[in-house]
Design an enzyme around this catalytic site. Structure first.
Site, mmCIF file in Angstrom:
data_model
loop_
_atom_site.group_PDB
_atom_site.id
_atom_site.type_symbol
_atom_site.label_atom_id
_atom_site.label_comp_id
_atom_site.label_asym_id
_atom_site.label_seq_id
_atom_site.Cartn_x
_atom_site.Cartn_y
_atom_site.Cartn_z
ATOM 1 N N ASP A 280 4.426 9.847 -0.973
ATOM 2 C CA ASP A 280 4.349 9.321 0.388
ATOM 3 C C ASP A 280 3.068 8.584 0.442
ATOM 4 O OD1 ASP A 280 4.860 8.896 3.079
ATOM 5 O OD2 ASP A 280 4.762 10.982 3.708
HETATM 6 C C1 BGC Z 1 5.663 8.645 6.029
HETATM 7 C C2 BGC Z 1 7.037 8.594 5.236
HETATM 8 C C3 BGC Z 1 7.377 7.026 5.373
HETATM 9 C C4 BGC Z 1 6.285 5.990 4.916
HETATM 10 C C5 BGC Z 1 6.356 4.856 4.760
HETATM 11 C C6 BGC Z 1 4.584 7.828 5.732
HETATM 12 O O1 BGC Z 1 3.657 7.795 6.857
HETATM 13 O O2 BGC Z 1 5.128 10.122 6.085
HETATM 14 O O3 BGC Z 1 8.111 9.224 5.965
HETATM 15 O O4 BGC Z 1 8.268 6.857 4.414
HETATM 16 O O5 BGC Z 1 5.204 6.219 5.820
HETATM 17 O O6 BGC Z 1 6.655 4.217 6.002
#
Ligand code: BGC
Length: 753
Positions: A280
């Site tokens: 993530d």
């Molecule tokens: C989120 C993810 C997301 C990623 C990219 C993160 O803050 O937890 O779900 O895909 O950002 O935007």
């Protein structure tokens, strides 16, 4: 400033990549033409280090995080990988998210808009209990992603709705892993049928937003295997997502992204996952450990990551051979991507067809909780539509699940489209009130900033009496929004606010005095308290966060053009205190101000597994949802009385009411508790019928395999099914079983994880 950093960083990488061994173009291996191993062999260490992390992220013009790009990638996408042209390796592009593709709609120097469809959110998709709907929504979202130049869609998000206050519950599917896993598998098959990949996220136990980047989830292994990993296991085995996103949090002391047990032993060895794991965004601390654990790609990519990995290489705690494994897997992913195939995307996805899908899914996912004396459907006529969210409907949640949509149909507009007469003065009054209230709010500068719920517009008793005089019924919408970055609170969020309660109360008095009905619509991101006020409503319909076509979907249900067929994929407790993780140690953890650990002491007793086993009454149980018609479920037959590896149960479901409709038939299993304690019922299968006209019937069947009988033994590290008598219970809610039958297991069974 950040722009400068980004450009500089890209320049450094480009420079580094230019220091490559001399080799003639003819002898340089090319991705797709040469075996992957040869391509990896030909890569310099700099090139490998470039490939295992993304190209970075920057913040643009106050609109929240936006990704920088190598060579003209899609503005507003969440991340990209480095291209290495000399080896034929293109950059690939990743974009969120679960409720629609998240890219910027505006592009500099370009007057056209790049809108995406705001589909219904995860919770309402799961409430359809219809895998065909999930496949269709995945297919359409995948098509949209592909036509906007996206290679990997960062969806679906299937963490368990462990506690009603989790801020991201709206993105997630259910409190039950079978619902989450099956809906996700169908979504993934649909999305990937376009020739793009998805990222199944957030692996795993990312069940809260408080301290999400560091919290240590202390989860018993049995609960992990049966509840928190099980949905991922189903989705991985049934749909092979191209990528999995590891979660921010720790599980039992180790960051998910640094956890070899999770990412290699469980995901790859036990489940046979073939794709790549990415972090993530900015997750974890120890970058070499991430690579070693089987986390191939570090997103969105930071300089510090490369620096630390170089240091670890120098120390010998990681070797180039270790990194080669990650690199190989990333190359295998890139090979499948539209970017590698030089797909010429149109920038013109089929938005109107997708809007239709968004509407159909919303129609099937809204859940009718109450319908006294057939208050719904409502005859055509004048309708008093109250509540801020009727006019300013929440169609999605906040954070990376947001979508830049072309339009949104409010609930009031949808009711007008369905033929109801909505008082123009009321509409004007709400518009004035809402714009004035919104003007007082601080400007939203980031997608992680919550949208505050505004106090309800108030009406005098006189005004409400006038409205009751001049309309057939009242419809009040209660709105709730939440999202990434923070969890909800009990007061004024899980609980209705005083102004909301007073609106329901006063409206009910005025309308009931004139013999007129009151319908409450819940336009909510997650579960709210209902028990204290529900007596005042004749009907309650949960519209969830229904996507851009939500208003039209509501219109179809209220008018009876479509019969409700959604079922709750999570329990609505009587009181928050009844939730098994209600204590602060269990959610969001301790110490209270900044929790660093959270205890999952309830084990497998999450949601209905807890309420049923402990005999705790809920306001509305898991699996529940009313229809305008009614169904009989009869004739349960088992293919055998003694289990020998597989067993089929068939049952007949018949529409015995007056409206055409669909039913969700649910199979629960009660297993003997010899070696372990067991929940009294666990969902083991569900089928949504086709549209049945009054009098029509359908036979549905369920197949149980050995795993369906088993629980995970912490003692042996194996799945164990105890010998004894098993009871199959078939019905249309977790507390309503129309048919029961038993079968025997003569000898206990154990299975490898
Ligand atoms: C989120 C993810 C997301 C990623 C990219 C993160 O803050 O937890 O779900 O895909 O950002 O935007």
């Amino acid at each position: 400033m950040l722009d400068i950093l980004k450009v500089t960083y890209t320049a450094i990488i480009a420079l580094a990549l230019s220091h490559i061994p001399a080799a003639s173009a003819a002898t340089t291996p090319q991705l797709g033409k040469s075996p992957i191993r040869d391509v990896v062999k030909a890569m310099t260490l700099d090139e490998k280090l470039a490939l295992i992390h993304g190209t970075g992220m920057l913040v643009s013009n106050g609109n929240g995080p936006v990704v920088g790009s190598v060579s003209g990638a899609v503005p507003g996408a969440a991340g990209t990988t480095f291209a290495i042209p000399r080896l034929g390796i293109p950059s690939i592009v990743m974009a969120d998210g679960p409720a629609g593709v998240r890219i910027d709609s505006l592009r500099p120097g370009n007057s056209r808009r790049y809108y995406c469809t705001a589909f219904p959110t995860g919770t309402i998709l799961a409430s359809t209990w219809n895998t065909e709907m999930a496949r269709l929504m995945g297919k359409d979202m995948g098509q949209e992603a592909k036509e906007y130049g996206i290679d990997v869609l960062l969806a679906p998000a299937i963490n368990i709705q462990r506690n009603p206050l989790c801020g991201r519950n709206y993105e997630y599917y259910s409190e039950d892993p079978l619902v989450a896993g099956n809906i996700a598998a169908a979504f993934i098959l649909g999305a990937q049928s376009n020739g793009i990949g998805v990222s199944l996220k957030h692996f795993a136990a990312n069940n809260q937003e408080t301290s999400r980047a560091s919290v240590n989830a202390l989860v018993p292994i049995r609960a992990l295997r049966e509840i928190y990993l099980r949905g991922f296991e189903i989705a991985v085995k049934e749909s092979q997502p191209w990528t999995v996103m590891s979660a921010y949090n720790k599980i039992n002391n180790t960051y998910c992204s640094e956890n070899p047990w999770l990412l290699t032993d469980v995901l790859r060895r036990d489940w046979g996952f073939h794709g790549i794991v990415m972090t993530d965004w900015f997750a974890g601390r120890n970058y070499p450990a991430q690579l070693m654990a089987g986390n191939d790609l570090l997103m969105p990519g930071r300089k510090a990551e490369v620096k630390r990995i170089r240091e670890a290489l120098a120390k010998g705690t990681i070797t180039e051979v270790d990194i080669d494994k990650n690199v190989e897997r990333i190359l295998e992913l890139i090979l499948q991507c539209p970017a590698f195939k030089r797909y010429r995307y149109s920038d013109n996805p089929q938005l109107s067809a997708h809007a239709q899908t968004a509407r159909t899914v919303a129609e099937e996912g809204m859940v009718l909780l109450k319908n006294e004396q057939q208050a719904l459907p409502l005859a055509q006529g004048a309708l008093t539509v109250l509540g801020n969210a009727s006019y300013d409907t929440y169609i999605g949640g906040t954070g990376s699940g947001e979508v830049a949509k072309a339009y949104a149909v409010s609930l009031a507009k949808g009711l007008a489209n369905a033929g109801y007469h909505i008082d123009g003065n009321l509409l004007q009054a709400y518009h004035h009130y809402l714009s004035a209230e919104k003007a007082k709010q601080p400007k939203r500068t980031s997608i992680l900033q919550k949208i505050s719920n505004l106090p309800e517009k108030t009406w005098t008793v006189d005004e409400l009496q006038q409205m009751a005089e001049h309309s057939e019924a009242a419809l009040i919408t209660i709105g709730r929004n939440a999202g990434e970055g923070s969890d909800r609170k009990a007061d004024d969020d899980y609980l209705l606010t005083d102004s909301e309660k007073s609106l329901i109360d006063k409206t009910a008095k005025a309308f009931h005095a004139k013999g007129k009905k009151v319908v409450v619509v819940l336009n909510i991101d997650g579960v709210v308290e209902v028990a204290s006020w529900r007596d005042k409503a004749d009907a309650i319909l949960v519209a969830w966060l229904p996507g851009q076509e939500g208003g039209n979907a509501l219109g179809a249900l209220v008018s009876g053009r479509v019969t409700p067929s959604g079922k709750l994929a999570q329990s609505f407790p009587m009181r928050y205190a009844d939730v098994p993780s209600a204590s602060s140690v269990a959610f969001p953890g301790e110490p209270a101000a900044h929790p660093d650990s959270v205890r999952y002491d309830e084990g497998v007793y999450v949601g209905y597994r807890y309420y049923n086993t402990k005999h705790i009454a809920t306001a509305y149980p898991f699996g529940y949802g009313l229809s305008y018609t009614s169904f009989s479920i009869s004739g349960l037959k088992l293919s055998k009385r003694t289990f020998d590896g597989e067993l089929t149960a068939t049952v007949k479901v018949k529409n015995v009411g007056k409206y055409p409709g669909k039913e969700v038939v649910q199979l629960y299993l009660a297993a003997p508790a010899l070696s372990m304690d067991k929940p009294t019922e666990e969902l083991k299968g569900f089928v949504k019928t086709r549209l049945l006209k009054p009098g029509q019937a359908q036979t549905v069947s369920f197949t149980l395999d050995a795993r369906a009988l088993a629980s995970f033994s912490e003692k042996t590290g194996r799945w164990v099914a105890d010998k004894g008598t098993y009871t199959i219970k078939v019905g249309n809610a977790s507390d309503h079983f129309a048919q029961k039958a038993t079968f025997a297991l003569a000898h206990g069974m154990t299975m490898k994880p």
